[in-house]
Design a protein around this motif. Structure first.
Motif, PDB file in Angstrom:
ATOM      1  N   THR A  42      -8.545  42.166 -31.073  1.00 49.37           N
ATOM      2  CA  THR A  42      -9.471  42.912 -31.758  1.00 49.37           C
ATOM      3  C   THR A  42      -8.730  43.478 -32.842  1.00 49.37           C
ATOM      4  OG1 THR A  42      -9.545  44.501 -30.255  1.00 49.37           O
ATOM      5  CG2 THR A  42     -11.368  42.595 -30.254  1.00 49.37           C
ATOM      6  N   ALA A  43      -7.527  43.709 -32.806  1.00 53.71           N
ATOM      7  CA  ALA A  43      -6.802  44.635 -33.719  1.00 53.71           C
ATOM      8  C   ALA A  43      -6.510  43.866 -35.012  1.00 53.71           C
ATOM      9  CB  ALA A  43      -5.529  45.409 -33.227  1.00 53.71           C
ATOM     10  N   ARG A  44      -6.310  44.302 -36.194  1.00 52.70           N
ATOM     11  CA  ARG A  44      -6.000  43.800 -37.453  1.00 52.70           C
ATOM     12  C   ARG A  44      -4.764  44.416 -38.183  1.00 52.70           C
ATOM     13  NH1 ARG A  44      -7.990  40.686 -35.080  1.00 52.70           N
ATOM     14  NH2 ARG A  44      -9.966  39.394 -35.363  1.00 52.70           N
ATOM     15  N   VAL A  45      -4.043  43.634 -38.796  1.00 53.63           N
ATOM     16  CA  VAL A  45      -2.874  44.070 -39.630  1.00 53.63           C
ATOM     17  C   VAL A  45      -3.462  44.111 -41.030  1.00 53.63           C
ATOM     18  CG1 VAL A  45      -0.549  43.477 -40.123  1.00 53.63           C
ATOM     19  CG2 VAL A  45      -1.342  43.187 -37.945  1.00 53.63           C
ATOM     20  N   GLY A  46      -2.972  45.241 -41.474  1.00 52.99           N
ATOM     21  CA  GLY A  46      -3.665  45.406 -43.244  1.00 52.99           C
ATOM     22  C   GLY A  46      -2.443  46.472 -44.082  1.00 52.99           C
ATOM     23  N   GLU A  47      -2.516  46.541 -45.034  1.00 50.90           N
ATOM     24  CA  GLU A  47      -1.766  47.222 -45.875  1.00 50.90           C
ATOM     25  C   GLU A  47      -1.777  48.697 -45.799  1.00 50.90           C
ATOM     26  OE1 GLU A  47       0.850  46.051 -47.455  1.00 50.90           O
ATOM     27  OE2 GLU A  47       0.280  43.796 -46.701  1.00 50.90           O
ATOM     28  N   THR A  98      -4.546  48.171 -28.366  1.00 51.68           N
ATOM     29  CA  THR A  98      -5.545  46.776 -28.200  1.00 51.68           C
ATOM     30  C   THR A  98      -4.661  45.693 -29.037  1.00 51.68           C
ATOM     31  OG1 THR A  98      -6.647  47.364 -30.631  1.00 51.68           O
ATOM     32  CG2 THR A  98      -7.910  48.083 -28.406  1.00 51.68           C
ATOM     33  N   GLU A  99      -3.668  46.080 -29.680  1.00 52.20           N
ATOM     34  CA  GLU A  99      -3.135  44.865 -30.379  1.00 52.20           C
ATOM     35  C   GLU A  99      -1.854  44.303 -29.329  1.00 52.20           C
ATOM     36  OE1 GLU A  99      -0.225  48.215 -30.665  1.00 52.20           O
ATOM     37  OE2 GLU A  99      -2.364  48.094 -30.552  1.00 52.20           O
ATOM     38  N   GLN A 100      -1.642  44.752 -28.418  1.00 51.78           N
ATOM     39  CA  GLN A 100      -0.465  44.226 -27.438  1.00 51.78           C
ATOM     40  C   GLN A 100      -0.984  43.111 -26.649  1.00 51.78           C
ATOM     41  OE1 GLN A 100       2.552  45.298 -27.805  1.00 51.78           O
ATOM     42  NE2 GLN A 100       2.238  46.992 -29.072  1.00 51.78           N
ATOM     43  N   VAL A 101      -1.631  42.180 -27.114  1.00 51.58           N
ATOM     44  CA  VAL A 101      -2.197  40.983 -26.273  1.00 51.58           C
ATOM     45  C   VAL A 101      -1.222  40.138 -25.823  1.00 51.58           C
ATOM     46  CG1 VAL A 101      -3.500  39.080 -26.515  1.00 51.58           C
ATOM     47  CG2 VAL A 101      -4.201  41.009 -27.843  1.00 51.58           C
ATOM     48  N   ALA A 102      -0.032  40.064 -26.352  1.00 47.18           N
ATOM     49  CA  ALA A 102       1.311  39.039 -25.802  1.00 47.18           C
ATOM     50  C   ALA A 102       1.840  39.772 -24.876  1.00 47.18           C
ATOM     51  CB  ALA A 102       1.978  38.594 -26.835  1.00 47.18           C
ATOM     52  N   PRO A 103       1.947  39.402 -23.364  1.00 46.53           N
ATOM     53  CA  PRO A 103       2.481  39.921 -22.323  1.00 46.53           C
ATOM     54  C   PRO A 103       3.992  40.189 -22.809  1.00 46.53           C
ATOM     55  CG  PRO A 103       1.272  38.646 -21.608  1.00 46.53           C
ATOM     56  CD  PRO A 103       1.248  38.291 -22.973  1.00 46.53           C
ATOM     57  N   LEU A 104       4.660  41.275 -22.379  1.00 44.69           N
ATOM     58  CA  LEU A 104       6.055  41.353 -22.875  1.00 44.69           C
ATOM     59  C   LEU A 104       6.778  40.603 -22.219  1.00 44.69           C
ATOM     60  CD1 LEU A 104       6.133  45.445 -22.731  1.00 44.69           C
ATOM     61  CD2 LEU A 104       6.389  43.907 -24.947  1.00 44.69           C
ATOM     62  N   PHE A 133      -2.635  49.366 -38.861  1.00 42.56           N
ATOM     63  CA  PHE A 133      -3.580  48.389 -38.008  1.00 42.56           C
ATOM     64  C   PHE A 133      -4.655  49.141 -37.948  1.00 42.56           C
ATOM     65  CE2 PHE A 133       0.583  46.571 -36.504  1.00 42.56           C
ATOM     66  CZ  PHE A 133       0.219  45.414 -35.985  1.00 42.56           C
ATOM     67  N   SER A 134      -5.756  48.460 -37.963  1.00 37.11           N
ATOM     68  CA  SER A 134      -7.246  48.878 -37.603  1.00 37.11           C
ATOM     69  C   SER A 134      -7.613  48.120 -36.378  1.00 37.11           C
ATOM     70  CB  SER A 134      -8.059  48.293 -38.760  1.00 37.11           C
ATOM     71  OG  SER A 134      -8.134  46.842 -38.794  1.00 37.11           O
ATOM     72  N   GLY A 135      -8.531  48.892 -35.524  1.00 37.07           N
ATOM     73  CA  GLY A 135      -9.144  48.124 -34.582  1.00 37.07           C
ATOM     74  C   GLY A 135      -8.101  48.698 -33.158  1.00 37.07           C
ATOM     75  N   SER A 136      -7.233  49.834 -33.435  1.00 32.64           N
ATOM     76  CA  SER A 136      -6.607  50.356 -32.414  1.00 32.64           C
ATOM     77  C   SER A 136      -7.101  51.875 -32.420  1.00 32.64           C
ATOM     78  CB  SER A 136      -4.980  50.289 -32.423  1.00 32.64           C
ATOM     79  OG  SER A 136      -4.658  50.765 -33.767  1.00 32.64           O
ATOM     80  N   GLY A 137      -6.421  52.624 -31.615  1.00 32.56           N
ATOM     81  CA  GLY A 137      -6.963  54.143 -31.394  1.00 32.56           C
ATOM     82  C   GLY A 137      -6.036  54.994 -31.046  1.00 32.56           C
ATOM     83  N   GLN A 138      -6.377  56.304 -30.438  1.00 32.94           N
ATOM     84  CA  GLN A 138      -5.672  56.989 -30.042  1.00 32.94           C
ATOM     85  C   GLN A 138      -6.702  58.165 -29.169  1.00 32.94           C
ATOM     86  OE1 GLN A 138      -4.036  60.107 -32.775  1.00 32.94           O
ATOM     87  NE2 GLN A 138      -3.515  61.456 -31.172  1.00 32.94           N
ATOM     88  N   LEU A 171       0.092  53.334 -37.568  1.00 28.81           N
ATOM     89  CA  LEU A 171       1.126  52.716 -38.801  1.00 28.81           C
ATOM     90  C   LEU A 171       2.249  52.122 -38.003  1.00 28.81           C
ATOM     91  CD1 LEU A 171       0.508  55.713 -41.092  1.00 28.81           C
ATOM     92  CD2 LEU A 171      -0.536  53.504 -41.044  1.00 28.81           C
ATOM     93  N   VAL A 172       2.953  51.136 -38.512  1.00 26.57           N
ATOM     94  CA  VAL A 172       4.037  50.540 -38.213  1.00 26.57           C
ATOM     95  C   VAL A 172       5.043  50.659 -39.311  1.00 26.57           C
ATOM     96  CG1 VAL A 172       5.456  48.842 -37.411  1.00 26.57           C
ATOM     97  CG2 VAL A 172       3.348  49.040 -36.324  1.00 26.57           C
ATOM     98  N   ALA A 173       6.028  51.640 -39.268  1.00 23.71           N
ATOM     99  CA  ALA A 173       6.833  51.575 -40.587  1.00 23.71           C
ATOM    100  C   ALA A 173       8.348  51.018 -40.391  1.00 23.71           C
ATOM    101  CB  ALA A 173       7.080  53.353 -40.727  1.00 23.71           C
TER     102      ALA A 173
END
Length: 404
Positions: free
Chosen positions: A161-166, A49-55, A188-193, A138-140
């Motif tokens: 609708t996704a949010r970046v957090g610690e 859900t975080e991939q709003v900006a087209p590639l 990230f919150s608001g994304s899923g699997q 997670l992004v590492a």
């Protein structure tokens, strides 16, 4: 009773069929026997859900030189297939114009805003709510400077609708065990699997067959008939093309030229003996790979290769994925199962969802690029409304193939 033929039994095609059968429509799905190679069943399982900006963006174009496979990056433009990808690349460049990019971002954002609610409805309707995990991802990073750049980029990005957090202490402890090289990460919150792609396919089949949907294994061809089209061997009032990369030739037979390209991905899988069962997908951004735990396996996905879907695989890409696993020190050991699949991608990185202007009984839903799994349920809802003559809940004008 209205008779609908859906060409394509991937996650988009099955979602469309499921939504239609719930509305009292007679549905037949025709799908090739080799469907296990479809991107639907070999993807990263990430509901992005975080991939709003087209590639298709100027930022992507600027980053292209350092992202090339020959320089250790994830993107390959094979010289032997230049005749395939060069026309696509020129169209992509036009899509990066600020006005067109902004319109594409707004259109894609409208779909992604409904992606997770649509997934909840679908999972519940299939009787398999546990297939949906809303734990984010997670992004590492392995390098402090790239972590600083990556953090800043994500914090400035439109993530819908996704949010970046610690990350919390538990995440940090798990990451330190997974890879000693990780120096920083965000959650990230608001994304899923999707918990397991095989289980998703089985749940779809069970629900569809129980509802009376017929699933035929085979190859469909489209022929003109008066103002519409038909598929030999099938009696259908309306036909929906949702065949992934195969949609290009099907639409061409109806008179619609679609600049669809195969964006091939390479993945490896191994037993998940030592990978935490409850860990959400982890993106190792320095290496452009995502690692996902499924029911009994862990998958490492990466690479973007533009070309022909039927070209021989490039063994170097699987080998590089295995080297990434070793370099990160991940608790994943072989033997590895290798997979390659073609993401169906259009130059502006928006899907094609609509009704043909050249055949009055032909509809289409394809070109979802990296977001096929993410957008399948909402696409199914939109297509069901469209086919039944209702106004879709989202304006589908930006996804009309007439834009090309």
């Amino acid at each position: 009773m209205l008779k609908i033929l859906v060409i394509g039994g991937g996650v988009v095609g099955r979602s469309i069929a499921w939504h239609l059968q719930r509305r009292g429509v007679q549905v037949v799905i025709v799908d090739p026997a080799c469907a296990e190679r479809a991107a639907s069943w070999g993807n990263a399982g990430h509901i992005a859900t975080e991939q709003v900006a087209p590639l298709a963006s100027r930022a992507m174009v600027r980053s292209l030189p350092r992202r090339l496979f020959v320089r250790g990056g994830p993107l390959d433009l094979p010289p032997r297939m230049i005749a395939t990808w060069l026309p696509f690349a020129l169209r992509l460049l036009r899509s990066t114009q600020p006005r067109r990019f902004a319109a594409g971002e707004a259109a894609l954002g409208s779909l992604l805003a409904e992606a997770m609610p649509a997934w909840r409805r679908l999972a519940a309707g299939l009787g398999a709510p546990d297939l949906l995990r809303e734990q984010g991802h997670l992004v590492a990073w392995e390098d402090a400077s790239s972590a600083a750049r990556g953090r800043a980029a994500w914090q400035a990005a439109n993530t819908g609708t996704a949010r970046v957090g610690e990350i919390d202490a538990n995440d940090r402890a798990i990451l330190s065990v997974l890879s000693p090289n990780v120096v920083d990460a965000i959650r990230f919150s608001g994304s899923g699997q999707v918990a397991d792609l095989d289980a998703l396919a089985a749940a779809f089949d069970h629900a569809l067959i129980a509802a009376g949907v017929r699933i035929e294994r085979g190859t469909a061809t489209i022929e003109r008939r008066g103002a519409g089209v038909h598929v030999p061997g099938f009696d259908a009032d309306r036909i929906i093309v949702a065949a992934g990369i195969g949609s290009r030739d099907l639409m061409a037979a109806a008179g619609d030229a679609v600049p669809l390209i195969a964006e091939r991905g390479y993945h490896i899988r191994a037993a998940a003996d030592r990978w935490p069962a409850d860990l959400p997908p982890v993106v190792f951004e320095d290496r452009s790979i995502i690692v996902t735990r499924y029911a009994d396996s862990v998958q490492v996905a990466g690479f973007v290769e533009f070309g022909r879907a039927d070209a021989p695989p490039d063994l170097r890409k699987w080998e590089r994925l295995e080297r990434h696993v070793a370099a990160l020190g991940l608790p994943i050991t072989g033997p590895f199962r290798r997979w390659i699949g073609a993401r169906p991608t259009l130059p502006d990185y928006l899907p094609a969802i609509g009704r043909s202007r050249r055949a009055d009984n032909l509809y289409y839903a394809f070109g979802h690029q990296h977001l096929g799994l993410t957008l399948a349920p909402v696409t199914g809802e939109l297509m069901a409304a469209m086919v039944l003559g209702e106004a879709p809940a989202i304006d589908c004008t930006p996804f009309d193939i007439a834009r090309f």
